[in-house]
Design a protein around this motif. Structure first.
Motif, PDB file in Angstrom:
ATOM      1  N   VAL A   1       0.887  -1.093   0.016  1.00  0.00           N
ATOM      2  CA  VAL A   1       0.074  -0.125  -0.017  1.00  0.00           C
ATOM      3  C   VAL A   1       0.875   1.049  -0.020  1.00  0.00           C
ATOM      4  O   VAL A   1       1.761   1.103   0.750  1.00  0.00           O
ATOM      5  N   HIS A   2       0.709   2.140  -0.988  1.00  0.00           N
ATOM      6  CA  HIS A   2       1.487   3.508  -1.001  1.00  0.00           C
ATOM      7  C   HIS A   2       0.507   4.604  -0.699  1.00  0.00           C
ATOM      8  O   HIS A   2      -0.232   5.190  -1.431  1.00  0.00           O
ATOM      9  N   PHE A   3       0.682   4.636   0.660  1.00  0.00           N
ATOM     10  CA  PHE A   3      -0.238   5.858   1.312  1.00  0.00           C
ATOM     11  C   PHE A   3       0.011   7.211   0.875  1.00  0.00           C
ATOM     12  O   PHE A   3      -0.653   8.124   0.940  1.00  0.00           O
ATOM     13  N   GLY A   4       1.177   7.413   0.382  1.00  0.00           N
ATOM     14  CA  GLY A   4       1.508   8.832  -0.278  1.00  0.00           C
ATOM     15  C   GLY A   4       1.013   9.008  -1.600  1.00  0.00           C
ATOM     16  O   GLY A   4       1.057  10.158  -2.151  1.00  0.00           O
ATOM     17  N   ASN A   5       0.300   8.110  -2.191  1.00  0.00           N
ATOM     18  CA  ASN A   5      -0.504   8.439  -3.273  1.00  0.00           C
ATOM     19  C   ASN A   5      -1.644   8.832  -3.110  1.00  0.00           C
ATOM     20  O   ASN A   5      -2.610   8.100  -2.616  1.00  0.00           O
ATOM     21  N   VAL A   6      -1.879  10.279  -3.033  1.00  0.00           N
ATOM     22  CA  VAL A   6      -3.196  10.819  -2.192  1.00  0.00           C
ATOM     23  C   VAL A   6      -4.303  11.050  -3.523  1.00  0.00           C
ATOM     24  O   VAL A   6      -5.199  11.125  -2.992  1.00  0.00           O
ATOM     25  N   THR A   7      -3.987  10.673  -4.813  1.00  0.00           N
ATOM     26  CA  THR A   7      -4.968  11.055  -5.781  1.00  0.00           C
ATOM     27  C   THR A   7      -5.407   9.637  -6.505  1.00  0.00           C
ATOM     28  O   THR A   7      -6.316   9.848  -7.335  1.00  0.00           O
ATOM     29  N   GLY A   8      -4.694   8.668  -6.443  1.00  0.00           N
ATOM     30  CA  GLY A   8      -4.855   7.570  -7.317  1.00  0.00           C
ATOM     31  C   GLY A   8      -4.778   6.271  -6.437  1.00  0.00           C
ATOM     32  O   GLY A   8      -5.038   6.243  -5.385  1.00  0.00           O
ATOM     33  N   THR A   9      -4.857   5.020  -7.080  1.00  0.00           N
ATOM     34  CA  THR A   9      -4.813   3.881  -6.377  1.00  0.00           C
ATOM     35  C   THR A   9      -3.647   3.645  -5.707  1.00  0.00           C
ATOM     36  O   THR A   9      -2.607   4.165  -5.921  1.00  0.00           O
TER      37      THR A   9
ATOM     38  N   ALA B   1     -13.317 -12.673   6.494  1.00  0.00           N
ATOM     39  CA  ALA B   1     -12.010 -12.873   6.353  1.00  0.00           C
ATOM     40  C   ALA B   1     -11.450 -11.342   6.015  1.00  0.00           C
ATOM     41  O   ALA B   1     -12.045 -10.572   5.715  1.00  0.00           O
ATOM     42  N   TRP B   2     -10.194 -11.064   6.288  1.00  0.00           N
ATOM     43  CA  TRP B   2      -9.801  -9.713   6.041  1.00  0.00           C
ATOM     44  C   TRP B   2      -9.214  -9.383   4.925  1.00  0.00           C
ATOM     45  O   TRP B   2      -8.731 -10.371   4.011  1.00  0.00           O
ATOM     46  N   ALA B   3      -9.721  -8.171   4.162  1.00  0.00           N
ATOM     47  CA  ALA B   3      -9.327  -7.852   3.159  1.00  0.00           C
ATOM     48  C   ALA B   3      -8.997  -6.001   3.015  1.00  0.00           C
ATOM     49  O   ALA B   3      -9.027  -5.598   4.030  1.00  0.00           O
ATOM     50  N   ILE B   4      -8.083  -5.722   2.227  1.00  0.00           N
ATOM     51  CA  ILE B   4      -7.509  -4.387   2.195  1.00  0.00           C
ATOM     52  C   ILE B   4      -7.870  -3.849   0.791  1.00  0.00           C
ATOM     53  O   ILE B   4      -7.809  -4.356  -0.288  1.00  0.00           O
ATOM     54  N   ASP B   5      -8.354  -2.466   1.017  1.00  0.00           N
ATOM     55  CA  ASP B   5      -8.783  -1.679  -0.031  1.00  0.00           C
ATOM     56  C   ASP B   5      -7.658  -0.842  -0.506  1.00  0.00           C
ATOM     57  O   ASP B   5      -7.127   0.005  -0.113  1.00  0.00           O
ATOM     58  N   PHE B   6      -7.405  -0.998  -1.738  1.00  0.00           N
ATOM     59  CA  PHE B   6      -6.346  -0.296  -2.513  1.00  0.00           C
ATOM     60  C   PHE B   6      -6.718   1.169  -3.126  1.00  0.00           C
ATOM     61  O   PHE B   6      -6.033   1.697  -3.897  1.00  0.00           O
ATOM     62  N   GLU B   7      -7.899   1.377  -2.818  1.00  0.00           N
ATOM     63  CA  GLU B   7      -8.557   2.752  -3.091  1.00  0.00           C
ATOM     64  C   GLU B   7      -8.249   3.740  -1.838  1.00  0.00           C
ATOM     65  O   GLU B   7      -7.882   5.072  -1.993  1.00  0.00           O
ATOM     66  N   THR B   8      -8.276   3.177  -0.780  1.00  0.00           N
ATOM     67  CA  THR B   8      -8.294   3.917   0.519  1.00  0.00           C
ATOM     68  C   THR B   8      -6.855   3.726   1.381  1.00  0.00           C
ATOM     69  O   THR B   8      -6.465   4.263   2.180  1.00  0.00           O
ATOM     70  N   GLY B   9      -6.534   2.512   1.202  1.00  0.00           N
ATOM     71  CA  GLY B   9      -5.541   1.766   2.206  1.00  0.00           C
ATOM     72  C   GLY B   9      -6.066   1.290   3.413  1.00  0.00           C
ATOM     73  O   GLY B   9      -5.540   0.842   4.275  1.00  0.00           O
ATOM     74  N   ASN B  10      -7.373   1.070   3.644  1.00  0.00           N
ATOM     75  CA  ASN B  10      -8.213   0.880   4.899  1.00  0.00           C
ATOM     76  C   ASN B  10      -8.254  -0.793   4.646  1.00  0.00           C
ATOM     77  O   ASN B  10      -8.171  -1.329   3.747  1.00  0.00           O
ATOM     78  N   ASP B  11      -8.230  -1.589   5.761  1.00  0.00           N
ATOM     79  CA  ASP B  11      -8.524  -2.701   5.867  1.00  0.00           C
ATOM     80  C   ASP B  11     -10.019  -2.826   6.527  1.00  0.00           C
ATOM     81  O   ASP B  11     -10.569  -2.232   7.291  1.00  0.00           O
ATOM     82  N   ASN B  12     -10.478  -4.334   6.522  1.00  0.00           N
ATOM     83  CA  ASN B  12     -11.843  -4.717   6.925  1.00  0.00           C
ATOM     84  C   ASN B  12     -11.887  -6.182   6.840  1.00  0.00           C
ATOM     85  O   ASN B  12     -11.250  -6.646   6.099  1.00  0.00           O
TER      86      ASN B  12
END
Length: 574
Positions: A500-508, A546-557
């Motif tokens: 996860v690239h949290f520094g990419n604030v505008t894209g995936t 089960a856990w998943a990660i969202d590559f649009e926001t970087g959140n998990d759930n």
């Protein structure tokens, strides 16, 4: 009642005279007839409690009395009104003592003495004791609590000085919690600095005058105790002239960084003299390492920690000059450690925050931010060695269909190796084949299921293989031998999060140069399954989520295992 006597007779003479008088009374009256028998009075005990006394409070008072009776044995009993604690060790002797109580007014006590002889006869007498108050004077003391300087040092001009009288005391207070009743300050010499200052407290605060020449200020303190006694103390303070008053400088705090990270230089300087402005700043590096300092003339700036092979210390000095030419400096020590080998990626965040904004500018007032530490800033400072390439601190290498390294100029690659974590990742494609970005799967595993293996996917509905679940997809990719590897699997939560690239604030939130086709532009959020079942959603003894990660926001759930989500397989590591 006290018997007035010019001379107190010895007991044996008194007793002889008393017996004679009794004989005369018995035989001489009415002609001395033996038949004439009348009632006799009880024998007397004569008592003298002593002379009245006037004594001081808290003094030891001695009671001296005398008495005679019809026997040699006499018993003495003292009492007082109002009550006193009387020490009377021997009841067969008259001597007794007591301690006069503390008082702020004159006290009067009546002490009574009752004497009993061996025949039971009693006599008594009283004595008056007057207790006078005695007040010791208080002790006035002045201390300077702010600023604290060396003895005999002169105080800067234009600064607040606080004088304290709280150490003043009284050795004989009627109230130990409040020994001092009043304080009074006054200035007796020097430029007046007390024009708008309260003079009746146990402290005095004022601003030193700003003058062209050095000066002295003298203050007097008068303290009054609870009984009205007073004492005075004086203090004289020397004050510097305006041009002699130097700036105050603080270079910051000592700290520790790794090679290539940002060294925070948060200097601070001020002057109490307006004419001393503006202040000039100059950061100096007292080290052979010579780290780069971004702006030497700024009050707050930063440096880049040089590369070291062992821990070394660097000293930075902030030198400040005022308009009078006074130069003052202060230093900090920074420990620089070699950049550790790490199998954990950084976040990709380079922004730094202030109270009002986020940006790429260095924020010296808010140290310790993500954008100032770790692989990302080391890469920004051109001190991160990479085996491949990638945005920020990420380090990736493309692999071809045979698992060999692929030059970045080539446009086709099948897998990506993370050179930091050692993991090899599947790359999604734009076609409709096995690795298409459009495919989605339900969660299904044979092991590590959390008590419930998951949901078998429908055949060919959302994917290109026979069953659209994660277990079938893993089997299909291993049968294919993607990039010549046959040990593909679902990633763990931490493994997938490392991309996860949290520094990419505008894209995936992933490095799209190496992982294109992550976003199919249709599905939002972009959930990707991990191999980790969730403790939430347990039913019938089994984990239904089960856990998943969202590559649009970087959140998990945690999501229901029957949910259809994307999958990016991984191999290597654990």
């Amino acid at each position: 009642m006290k018997l007035a006597m010019a001379v107190v007779l010895p007991f044996h003479l008194f007793r002889t005279l008393l017996l004679c008088a009794m004989s005369l009374w018995l035989f001489g009256c009415s002609g001395g007839s033996l038949d004439s028998d009348t009632d006799q009075p009880d024998p007397l005990v004569l008592v003298n409690a002593g002379a009245n006394q006037t004594v001081n409070e808290q003094s030891r008072v001695v009671l001296n009395a005398s008495a005679v009776g019809t026997t040699d044995t006499l018993t003495y009993s003292w009492s007082a009104s109002p009550s006193l604690t009387i020490i009377h060790a021997d009841p067969n002797a008259p001597a007794a003592t007591f301690v006069a109580p503390s008082t702020t007014t004159v006290l009067s006590y009546t002490l009574s003495l009752v004497v009993t002889d061996g025949n039971g006869n009693q006599g008594n007498d009283t004595v008056q004791i007057t207790v006078q108050p005695v007040n010791e004077s208080p002790n006035a003391l002045i201390t300077v609590t702010q600023p604290v300087l060396a003895p005999q040092a002169r105080y800067p001009a234009g600064v607040e000085v606080i004088l304290s009288a709280s150490a003043s005391n009284d050795i004989d207070p009627p109230d130990t919690l409040n020994p001092i009743a009043a304080w009074r300050w006054q200035q007796t010499a020097g430029t007046d600095v007390l024009g708008s200052v309260s003079l009746d407290g146990d402290s005095l605060a004022f601003i030193t005058p700003i003058l062209d020449d050095a000066s002295d200020l003298t203050f007097e303190l008068t303290v009054t105790d609870q009984e009205g006694a007073q004492d005075t103390a004086m203090i004289t303070l020397g004050v510097l002239s305006a041009s002699q008053t130097q700036p105050l400088v603080n270079a910051g705090v000592d700290h520790q960084v790794y090679s290539g990270e940002t060294i925070i230089l948060t200097g601070n300087a001020s002057t109490s003299i307006p004419a001393g402005l503006p202040l000039e700043f100059n950061w100096l590096n007292d080290s052979e390492l010579v780290p780069f300092i971004n702006n030497r003339s700024a009050e707050k700036t930063f440096a880049i920690a040089p590369s070291v092979t062992q821990t070394q210390s660097v000293t930075f000095t902030l030198s400040v000059t005022d308009s009078f030419g006074n130069v003052v400096d202060d230093s900090i020590s920074v420990r620089i450690k070699p950049l550790p080998l790490s199998s954990v990626n950084d976040t990709g965040v380079m922004l730094q925050a202030s109270l009002t904004e986020n940006g790429t500018q260095h924020q010296a007032d808010f140290p310790g931010q993500d954008g100032q530490r770790g692989r990302d800033i080391v890469n920004e400072n051109n001190q991160l060695e990479k085996a491949g390439r990638g945005e920020q601190g990420f380090d990736f290498t493309r692999l071809d269909a045979f698992g060999d390294e692929q030059d970045d100029e080539q446009t086709n690659w099948s897998c990506v190796r993370d050179n930091n974590t050692g993991l090899v990742w599947e790359v999604k494609t734009t076609d409709t084949g096995l690795h298409s970005q459009q495919h989605r799967y339900s969660w299904l595993q044979a092991t590590n299921t959390g008590g419930f293996p998951g949901v078998t996917g429908s055949a060919g509905v959302t994917c290109a293989n026979s069953q659209c679940d994660t277990l079938s997809f893993v089997e299909a990719v291993n049968e294919e031998g993607l990039c010549n590897f046959f040990d593909w699997r679902l990633p763990t939560h931490n493994e997938l999060l490392s991309l996860v690239h949290f520094g990419n604030v505008t894209g995936t939130k992933i490095d799209l140069d190496y992982f294109p086709n992550t976003n199919d532009l249709q599905t939002s959020p972009l959930w990707y399954w991990t191999s980790l079942p969730s403790a939430d959603g347990v039913s019938g003894g089994g984990a239904r989520t089960a856990w998943a990660i969202d590559f649009e926001t970087g959140n998990d759930n945690f999501l229901n295992k029957a949910t259809l989500n994307k999958v990016r397989l991984v191999r290597g590591g654990r």
